[in-house]
Design an enzyme around this catalytic site. Sequence first.
Site, PDB file in Angstrom:
ATOM      1  N   CYS A  53      60.349  33.670  44.469  1.00 26.35           N
ATOM      2  CA  CYS A  53      59.122  34.195  45.070  1.00 26.35           C
ATOM      3  C   CYS A  53      59.429  35.092  46.263  1.00 26.35           C
ATOM      4  O   CYS A  53      60.032  34.639  47.240  1.00 26.35           O
ATOM      5  CB  CYS A  53      58.213  33.047  45.506  1.00 26.35           C
ATOM      6  SG  CYS A  53      56.743  33.592  46.402  1.00 26.35           S
ATOM      7  N   TRP A  86      54.790  24.193  40.687  1.00 27.05           N
ATOM      8  CA  TRP A  86      56.183  24.124  41.127  1.00 27.05           C
ATOM      9  C   TRP A  86      56.638  22.684  41.281  1.00 27.05           C
ATOM     10  O   TRP A  86      55.989  21.873  41.915  1.00 27.05           O
ATOM     11  CB  TRP A  86      56.359  24.884  42.444  1.00 27.05           C
ATOM     12  CG  TRP A  86      55.847  26.292  42.373  1.00 27.05           C
ATOM     13  CD1 TRP A  86      54.872  26.861  43.133  1.00 27.05           C
ATOM     14  CD2 TRP A  86      56.276  27.311  41.463  1.00 27.05           C
ATOM     15  NE1 TRP A  86      54.665  28.161  42.758  1.00 27.05           N
ATOM     16  CE2 TRP A  86      55.517  28.463  41.736  1.00 27.05           C
ATOM     17  CE3 TRP A  86      57.229  27.359  40.437  1.00 27.05           C
ATOM     18  CZ2 TRP A  86      55.670  29.655  41.023  1.00 27.05           C
ATOM     19  CZ3 TRP A  86      57.386  28.537  39.725  1.00 27.05           C
ATOM     20  CH2 TRP A  86      56.620  29.664  40.022  1.00 27.05           C
ATOM     21  N   ARG A 118      45.868  28.193  42.336  1.00 32.76           N
ATOM     22  CA  ARG A 118      47.273  27.904  42.090  1.00 32.76           C
ATOM     23  C   ARG A 118      47.927  27.325  43.339  1.00 32.76           C
ATOM     24  O   ARG A 118      47.744  27.857  44.430  1.00 32.76           O
ATOM     25  CB  ARG A 118      48.031  29.185  41.726  1.00 32.76           C
ATOM     26  CG  ARG A 118      47.713  29.784  40.392  1.00 32.76           C
ATOM     27  CD  ARG A 118      48.576  31.003  40.116  1.00 32.76           C
ATOM     28  NE  ARG A 118      48.303  32.102  41.042  1.00 32.76           N
ATOM     29  CZ  ARG A 118      49.151  32.564  41.950  1.00 32.76           C
ATOM     30  NH1 ARG A 118      50.348  32.022  42.094  1.00 32.76           N
ATOM     31  NH2 ARG A 118      48.829  33.580  42.738  1.00 32.76           N
ATOM     32  N   PRO A 119      48.695  26.237  43.223  1.00 30.84           N
ATOM     33  CA  PRO A 119      49.514  25.780  44.349  1.00 30.84           C
ATOM     34  C   PRO A 119      50.625  26.813  44.569  1.00 30.84           C
ATOM     35  O   PRO A 119      51.391  27.095  43.650  1.00 30.84           O
ATOM     36  CB  PRO A 119      50.075  24.441  43.872  1.00 30.84           C
ATOM     37  CG  PRO A 119      49.193  24.036  42.723  1.00 30.84           C
ATOM     38  CD  PRO A 119      48.765  25.310  42.083  1.00 30.84           C
ATOM     39  N   THR A 120      50.688  27.377  45.750  1.00 23.22           N
ATOM     40  CA  THR A 120      51.610  28.482  45.974  1.00 23.22           C
ATOM     41  C   THR A 120      52.675  28.151  47.017  1.00 23.22           C
ATOM     42  O   THR A 120      52.551  27.196  47.777  1.00 23.22           O
ATOM     43  CB  THR A 120      50.846  29.734  46.444  1.00 23.22           C
ATOM     44  OG1 THR A 120      50.151  29.435  47.669  1.00 23.22           O
ATOM     45  CG2 THR A 120      49.841  30.194  45.398  1.00 23.22           C
ATOM     46  N   VAL A 121      53.711  28.974  47.016  1.00 26.38           N
ATOM     47  CA  VAL A 121      54.741  28.952  48.047  1.00 26.38           C
ATOM     48  C   VAL A 121      54.750  30.320  48.706  1.00 26.38           C
ATOM     49  O   VAL A 121      54.373  31.315  48.070  1.00 26.38           O
ATOM     50  CB  VAL A 121      56.132  28.635  47.452  1.00 26.38           C
ATOM     51  CG1 VAL A 121      56.223  27.194  47.010  1.00 26.38           C
ATOM     52  CG2 VAL A 121      56.477  29.563  46.273  1.00 26.38           C
ATOM     53  N   TYR A 184      52.914  43.405  41.307  1.00 25.05           N
ATOM     54  CA  TYR A 184      52.126  42.410  40.584  1.00 25.05           C
ATOM     55  C   TYR A 184      50.866  43.033  39.996  1.00 25.05           C
ATOM     56  O   TYR A 184      50.429  42.675  38.896  1.00 25.05           O
ATOM     57  CB  TYR A 184      51.770  41.241  41.508  1.00 25.05           C
ATOM     58  CG  TYR A 184      52.944  40.349  41.800  1.00 25.05           C
ATOM     59  CD1 TYR A 184      53.296  39.325  40.922  1.00 25.05           C
ATOM     60  CD2 TYR A 184      53.720  40.541  42.943  1.00 25.05           C
ATOM     61  CE1 TYR A 184      54.388  38.515  41.176  1.00 25.05           C
ATOM     62  CE2 TYR A 184      54.816  39.741  43.191  1.00 25.05           C
ATOM     63  CZ  TYR A 184      55.155  38.727  42.312  1.00 25.05           C
ATOM     64  OH  TYR A 184      56.248  37.943  42.561  1.00 25.05           O
TER      65      TYR A 184
END
Length: 319
Positions: A53, A86, A118-121, A184
């Site tokens: 990422c 993730w 979305r669970p993001t980093v 993106y």
Amino acid sequence: MSVAKKHPVFEQELRSDGSFVPQKNLFTVPFGYGPGEHRPEAGRYRLLWMKACPYAHRAVIVRRLLGLEEAISLGTASHFRTEFGWEFSLDEGGVDPVLGIRYIKEVYDAEDPEYKGRPTVPIVVDVHTGQGANSDYFRLTNELETAWAPFHKTGAPDLYPADLRAEIDELNERIFHDVNNGVYKAGFARSQEAYEKAYDVLFERLDELEERLSTRRYLHGDRLTDSDVRLYTTLVRFDAAYYTAFRANRKRIADYRHLWAYARDLFQTPGFGDTTDFDAIKRHYHLSGLLTSEGANPYRILPKGPDLSLWNTPHGRGR
């Protein structure tokens, strides 16, 4: 023109015209010393990332450049997304050794069980409570550079100098919308019109940055700044991933005289290349996500190139 079927992971971020608009962050309370802010404290927080990422990578680079490794611990999730997002499958037992969680999604669920995004980093987690503290990838590096200043190592670079902040912020906005997110917008586009619009803006901005870097070593002159970190994480992924996987194929970064030398200059700077994992990057972008789920790479072929040894060739930017 009809719009292709949306990908379920990103469905909420794809508009009816086929364009991609990223979701908002869930954890936005800043680090600082004012009321309601997260007070910086050594050993209290853990930065979670995934090596492929670019937004998480820039937080890791800044953490390294500023010497915050002892103050903020680091947890690394796998670069392959699961149905639950993730996962800490790289760790023994498949759980993060500090937080004891299997999925980053668990932090989001604890905050809002009804959360649909979305669970993001990157995400910074309070290790004392297990609660999410900050996932605002756009401002996180600036907070590490300012609010966390008492914990910087001796001689740490000033990546967000007060006299340049307005200029840095202005350039960061353009880099984010047109380059960081631009790849993106092109790669996730679900209409020809949306793709071509993103493609044209992306390369127009890269051309401008090429010209800018023809007369200065870094984006803001002879000082390494936050802007350089933000641009680097897209440039270092470009030829290995975005050029083919996201159809950003007018030119490679290696085809730009100044951008390519600039990218190598940063790669060879401690904190940049030593936090860059090309294998994770290539496997993430080519063997998971949109490419395999939508049939673009059904046989899961991992590209052999580009020649990564070229990143260590002389760049001449010191002149």
